[in-house]
Motif scaffolding. Structure first.
Motif, PDB file in Angstrom:
ATOM      1  N   GLY A  42       7.048  -5.110  -4.325  1.00 19.10           N
ATOM      2  CA  GLY A  42       8.378  -4.881  -4.895  1.00 19.10           C
ATOM      3  C   GLY A  42       9.392  -5.871  -4.356  1.00 19.10           C
ATOM      4  O   GLY A  42       9.109  -6.655  -3.444  1.00 19.10           O
ATOM      5  N   THR A  44       1.232   4.987 -12.592  1.00 17.56           N
ATOM      6  CA  THR A  44       1.444   3.543 -12.457  1.00 17.56           C
ATOM      7  C   THR A  44       0.143   2.870 -12.023  1.00 17.56           C
ATOM      8  O   THR A  44      -0.188   1.765 -12.474  1.00 17.56           O
ATOM      9  N   ALA A  59       3.494  -4.739 -10.613  1.00 23.30           N
ATOM     10  CA  ALA A  59       4.251  -3.626 -11.204  1.00 23.30           C
ATOM     11  C   ALA A  59       5.748  -3.881 -11.054  1.00 23.30           C
ATOM     12  O   ALA A  59       6.559  -2.988 -11.260  1.00 23.30           O
ATOM     13  N   ASN A  60       6.091  -5.131 -10.718  1.00 23.07           N
ATOM     14  CA  ASN A  60       7.426  -5.441 -10.213  1.00 23.07           C
ATOM     15  C   ASN A  60       8.427  -5.779 -11.332  1.00 23.07           C
ATOM     16  O   ASN A  60       8.628  -6.932 -11.690  1.00 23.07           O
ATOM     17  N   LYS A  61       9.099  -4.749 -11.869  1.00 19.82           N
ATOM     18  CA  LYS A  61      10.014  -4.971 -13.003  1.00 19.82           C
ATOM     19  C   LYS A  61      11.212  -5.826 -12.616  1.00 19.82           C
ATOM     20  O   LYS A  61      11.694  -6.631 -13.408  1.00 19.82           O
ATOM     21  N   LEU A  95       0.844  -1.209   0.000  1.00 21.40           N
ATOM     22  CA  LEU A  95       0.000   0.000   0.000  1.00 21.40           C
ATOM     23  C   LEU A  95       0.869   1.245   0.000  1.00 21.40           C
ATOM     24  O   LEU A  95       0.540   2.256   0.617  1.00 21.40           O
ATOM     25  N   GLY A  96       2.015   1.152  -0.667  1.00 21.85           N
ATOM     26  CA  GLY A  96       2.919   2.301  -0.758  1.00 21.85           C
ATOM     27  C   GLY A  96       2.501   3.220  -1.893  1.00 21.85           C
ATOM     28  O   GLY A  96       1.311   3.462  -2.107  1.00 21.85           O
ATOM     29  N   ASN A  97       3.484   3.709  -2.646  1.00 21.49           N
ATOM     30  CA  ASN A  97       3.185   4.657  -3.734  1.00 21.49           C
ATOM     31  C   ASN A  97       2.167   4.092  -4.712  1.00 21.49           C
ATOM     32  O   ASN A  97       1.122   4.689  -4.972  1.00 21.49           O
ATOM     33  N   VAL A  98       2.471   2.916  -5.275  1.00 21.84           N
ATOM     34  CA  VAL A  98       1.625   2.362  -6.333  1.00 21.84           C
ATOM     35  C   VAL A  98       0.317   1.819  -5.749  1.00 21.84           C
ATOM     36  O   VAL A  98      -0.766   2.027  -6.305  1.00 21.84           O
ATOM     37  N   ALA A 158       6.537   6.744 -13.960  1.00 24.02           N
ATOM     38  CA  ALA A 158       6.410   6.345 -12.557  1.00 24.02           C
ATOM     39  C   ALA A 158       5.427   7.290 -11.882  1.00 24.02           C
ATOM     40  O   ALA A 158       4.863   8.182 -12.522  1.00 24.02           O
ATOM     41  N   GLY A 159       5.252   7.068 -10.576  1.00 23.65           N
ATOM     42  CA  GLY A 159       4.333   7.905  -9.807  1.00 23.65           C
ATOM     43  C   GLY A 159       3.064   7.134  -9.484  1.00 23.65           C
ATOM     44  O   GLY A 159       2.669   6.249 -10.250  1.00 23.65           O
ATOM     45  N   SER A 183      -0.602  -4.629   4.198  1.00 29.28           N
ATOM     46  CA  SER A 183       0.782  -4.154   4.295  1.00 29.28           C
ATOM     47  C   SER A 183       1.203  -4.402   5.731  1.00 29.28           C
ATOM     48  O   SER A 183       0.350  -4.635   6.594  1.00 29.28           O
ATOM     49  N   ARG A 184       2.508  -4.331   5.980  1.00 30.49           N
ATOM     50  CA  ARG A 184       2.970  -4.654   7.342  1.00 30.49           C
ATOM     51  C   ARG A 184       2.425  -3.660   8.354  1.00 30.49           C
ATOM     52  O   ARG A 184       2.218  -3.981   9.504  1.00 30.49           O
ATOM     53  N   SER A 185       2.167  -2.416   7.902  1.00 26.87           N
ATOM     54  CA  SER A 185       1.732  -1.389   8.857  1.00 26.87           C
ATOM     55  C   SER A 185       0.272  -0.983   8.633  1.00 26.87           C
ATOM     56  O   SER A 185      -0.114   0.123   8.983  1.00 26.87           O
TER      57      SER A 185
HETATM   58  N1  LIG Z   1       6.870   4.019  -7.338  1.00 28.31           N
HETATM   59  C1  LIG Z   1       6.622   4.021  -8.642  1.00 28.31           C
HETATM   60  O1  LIG Z   1       6.328   5.061  -9.235  1.00 28.31           O
HETATM   61  C2  LIG Z   1       6.667   2.729  -9.417  1.00 28.31           C
HETATM   62  C3  LIG Z   1       6.511   2.769 -10.818  1.00 28.31           C
HETATM   63  C4  LIG Z   1       6.489   1.567 -11.540  1.00 28.31           C
HETATM   64  C5  LIG Z   1       6.639   0.379 -10.852  1.00 28.31           C
HETATM   65  N2  LIG Z   1       6.821   0.382  -9.496  1.00 28.31           N
HETATM   66  C6  LIG Z   1       6.957  -0.898  -8.820  1.00 28.31           C
HETATM   67  O2  LIG Z   1       5.824  -1.055  -7.960  1.00 28.31           O
HETATM   68  C7  LIG Z   1       6.174  -1.822  -6.822  1.00 28.31           C
HETATM   69  C8  LIG Z   1       5.817  -1.043  -5.556  1.00 28.31           C
HETATM   70  O3  LIG Z   1       6.547   0.169  -5.549  1.00 28.31           O
HETATM   71  P1  LIG Z   1       6.185   1.347  -4.523  1.00 28.31           P
HETATM   72  O4  LIG Z   1       6.970   2.522  -4.953  1.00 28.31           O
HETATM   73  O5  LIG Z   1       4.728   1.457  -4.357  1.00 28.31           O
HETATM   74  O6  LIG Z   1       6.832   0.759  -3.168  1.00 28.31           O
HETATM   75  P2  LIG Z   1       6.632   1.292  -1.684  1.00 28.31           P
HETATM   76  O7  LIG Z   1       6.083   2.666  -1.693  1.00 28.31           O
HETATM   77  O8  LIG Z   1       7.908   1.018  -0.966  1.00 28.31           O
HETATM   78  O9  LIG Z   1       5.497   0.326  -1.090  1.00 28.31           O
HETATM   79  C9  LIG Z   1       5.731  -1.025  -0.786  1.00 28.31           C
HETATM   80  C10 LIG Z   1       4.577  -1.529   0.044  1.00 28.31           C
HETATM   81  O10 LIG Z   1       4.772  -2.928   0.261  1.00 28.31           O
HETATM   82  C11 LIG Z   1       4.510  -3.209   1.623  1.00 28.31           C
HETATM   83  N3  LIG Z   1       5.252  -4.390   2.058  1.00 28.31           N
HETATM   84  C12 LIG Z   1       6.584  -4.573   2.040  1.00 28.31           C
HETATM   85  N4  LIG Z   1       6.882  -5.800   2.510  1.00 28.31           N
HETATM   86  C13 LIG Z   1       5.708  -6.384   2.833  1.00 28.31           C
HETATM   87  C14 LIG Z   1       5.347  -7.641   3.372  1.00 28.31           C
HETATM   88  N5  LIG Z   1       6.269  -8.567   3.682  1.00 28.31           N
HETATM   89  N6  LIG Z   1       4.048  -7.906   3.598  1.00 28.31           N
HETATM   90  C15 LIG Z   1       3.097  -6.991   3.286  1.00 28.31           C
HETATM   91  N7  LIG Z   1       3.368  -5.768   2.768  1.00 28.31           N
HETATM   92  C16 LIG Z   1       4.665  -5.483   2.556  1.00 28.31           C
HETATM   93  C17 LIG Z   1       4.932  -1.980   2.357  1.00 28.31           C
HETATM   94  O11 LIG Z   1       4.272  -2.001   3.605  1.00 28.31           O
HETATM   95  P3  LIG Z   1       4.797  -1.237   4.910  1.00 28.31           P
HETATM   96  O12 LIG Z   1       4.930   0.180   4.488  1.00 28.31           O
HETATM   97  O13 LIG Z   1       3.740  -1.437   5.894  1.00 28.31           O
HETATM   98  O14 LIG Z   1       6.109  -1.840   5.246  1.00 28.31           O
HETATM   99  C18 LIG Z   1       4.412  -0.879   1.408  1.00 28.31           C
HETATM  100  O15 LIG Z   1       3.058  -0.639   1.666  1.00 28.31           O
HETATM  101  C19 LIG Z   1       7.661  -2.131  -6.973  1.00 28.31           C
HETATM  102  O16 LIG Z   1       7.807  -3.384  -7.595  1.00 28.31           O
HETATM  103  C20 LIG Z   1       8.154  -1.022  -7.909  1.00 28.31           C
HETATM  104  O17 LIG Z   1       9.304  -1.401  -8.652  1.00 28.31           O
HETATM  105  C21 LIG Z   1       6.838   1.518  -8.774  1.00 28.31           C
END
Ligand SMILES: NC(=O)c1ccc[n+]([C@@H]2O[C@H](COP(=O)([O-])OP(=O)(O)OC[C@H]3O[C@@H](n4cnc5c(N)ncnc54)[C@H](OP(=O)(O)O)[C@@H]3O)[C@@H](O)[C@H]2O)c1
Length: 438
Positions: free
Chosen positions: A84, A308, A106-108, A11-14, A303-304, A44-46
């Motif tokens: 990710g 995304t 979305a996991n490249k 439940l992070g950015n994407v 991205a964003g 998500s963990r939190s």
């Molecule tokens: N950001 C972009 O613009 C973008 C663009 C294209 C593709 N992507 C891809 O999209 C994916 C996610 O990216 P993001 O930027 O959204 O990452 P992010 O903001 O770091 O979010 C990751 C999420 O995963 C959760 N998480 C991590 N470990 C976990 C577990 N063991 N069990 C349950 N939840 C867990 C985290 O929870 P907690 O916070 O609670 O730890 C957080 O909510 C990645 O594969 C990235 O390469 C991202």
């Protein structure tokens, strides 16, 4: 009509962007599909301590910190993996497959390493794997390559696939500020990670290029087989010299189909200012594709959360449609039903013009010495450029080379690295010819 129910892990950015779009566009999605999409569970963990505003938009969704619990819930029809990395994410996807549930990701990084095996397993089970969001974020390149130009045979692709690097390069060019300052500003603005290596050293673009090689050519290439060079060594002065040559500098992911095989690379390169890729600035991404049907060009946010998120929601909709279609065949996520293993052609045999930037402690005879080293490898200088008013103890100048094989240039650079008048190693950038397939 009964809804198709979505479980979202991450439940992070994407994940947040996806949740916001699923709420904001709920009516439109139902009109397009003919049935609603409902978020039935989030993880998500939190999630209990820091659920975030986007989770609050789906008050009836079950919340859990256990991805395994989410994946196995009977009220989750499709799983979105938005965590990710290559460990937990792989477990989530494989567990969803075991439960016979379609996955959108979305996991490249994971797909570049394991996408072909995952798709084989999904295909054997007749289950959808959606991965549009993993390449170029919000730009629908997968759909374009799989459906829009599926009838073409692609010769070459050149992409700007990392928004952070492109932002940094174009800010250095626009403001004339030093690289490290612009990187710091990008980090403060949230465009660059605290550890920027994946972006600025080219690894993120390399993962995307490996996925694109599968999409465009049906070849499975391991990311580590693709030569990669990042942008850390690009300086303001390089843009000044490139500008004098009518060029700019971009981090390019290139793929060309040649008689010996695929030639792939991620490298900063000189791009003619009149080329469409030179106009891609800031954090935008783009992909230029050349096929028998001519050129096509794809441009947008790479991205964003929202860009995304759009790709994720679109994949969720496609997966939901397939679920609802009796005996529906999942669409191949790599644009081909299966992938062949392929070792890319060595970059050493590639012939290019090059831009060499030197920083030297000036003294007579330097140019003659460098020219002699190049000549020993059969490489000829085309032109020498030198901006005025630099300190003689750190004098930058550029030579451009006649077309040369990369391995000959590498051999010359190896000899040059031992020269005592160099302030640092020479920077060698290929000059992209005309952005055509040749
Ligand atoms: N950001 C972009 O613009 C973008 C663009 C294209 C593709 N992507 C891809 O999209 C994916 C996610 O990216 P993001 O930027 O959204 O990452 P992010 O903001 O770091 O979010 C990751 C999420 O995963 C959760 N998480 C991590 N470990 C976990 C577990 N063991 N069990 C349950 N939840 C867990 C985290 O929870 P907690 O916070 O609670 O730890 C957080 O909510 C990645 O594969 C990235 O390469 C991202």
């Amino acid at each position: 009509m009964r809804s198709v129910r979505i479980g979202i892990v991450g439940l992070g950015n994407v994940g947040s962007g996806t949740l916001r779009l699923l709420r904001r566009n709920v009516d439109q999605i139902e009109r397009k599909l003919g049935f609603p999409l409902e978020v039935s569970a989030v993880c998500s963990r939190s999630v209990h301590t820091k659920p975030g505003d986007a989770v609050a938009l789906h008050p009836t969704a079950f919340r859990t910190t256990s991805w395994n619990e989410l994946v196995t819930r009977p009220d989750v029809d499709i799983v979105a993996e938005l965590v990710g990395g290559t460990t937990v994410a792989k477990d989530i996807i494989e567990s969803a497959l075991t439960a016979g549930k379609p996955v959108v990701t979305a996991n490249k990084e994971l797909l570049a390493d394991h996408g072909a095996e995952l798709w084989k397993q999904f295909r054997e089970r007749g289950v959808t794997l959606g991965l549009e969001a993993s390449v170029a974020g919000g730009i629908p390149v997968l759909t374009a390559l799989r459906d829009g130009i599926a009838g073409d045979s692609i010769d070459a692709m050149i992409g700007i696939l990392n928004g952070t690097s492109n932002y940094i390069l174009t800010e250095v060019e626009r403001t004339g500020a030093p690289f490290d300052q612009v990187l710091g500003e990008a980090q403060a603005l949230g465009y660059a990670e605290a550890d920027p290596s994946a972006d600025i050293d080219g690894y993120d673009a390399r993962s995307k290029l490996a996925i694109l090689a599968a999409l465009a050519f049906g070849e499975r290439v391991r990311p580590e087989q693709i030569p990669v060079e990042g942008i850390r060594r690009i300086r303001t002065i390089d843009f000044a010299y490139a500008g004098r040559l009518g060029h700019t500098i971009r981090l390019l992911a290139t793929a060309r189909r040649e008689s010996e095989g695929l030639r792939l690379a991620v490298r900063p390169a000189l791009v003619d200012k009149s080329a469409i890729l030179a106009s891609v600035t800031g954090s935008y991404n783009a992909l230029w594709v050349h096929g028998q049907g001519g050129d096509t060009f794809y441009y947008g946010r790479g991205a964003g959360p929202e860009p995304t998120g759009v790709a994720v929601v679109s994949d969720l909709m496609a997966a939901a449609r397939t679920l609802r279609k009796p005996n529906g065949q999942p669409a191949p996520p790599f644009a081909h039903m299966s992938l062949d293993d392929h070792t890319p052609v060595s970059s050493g045999t590639e012939e290019r013009q090059f831009f060499l930037r030197f920083r030297v402690r000036d003294r007579p005879g330097i140019l003659a010495g460098l020219a002699a080293i190049l000549a020993e490898q059969g490489v000829s200088i085309e032109a020498v450029l030198q901006e005025p008013h630099f300190d003689k103890s750190d004098l930058p100048f550029v030579v451009t080379l006649e077309p040369a094989k990369r391995h000959a240039l590498e051999a010359a650079l190896e000899v040059m690295r031992g020269l005592d008048f160099l302030v640092d190693d020479p920077l060698a950038l290929p000059i992209e010819p005309t952005l055509t397939a040749s």
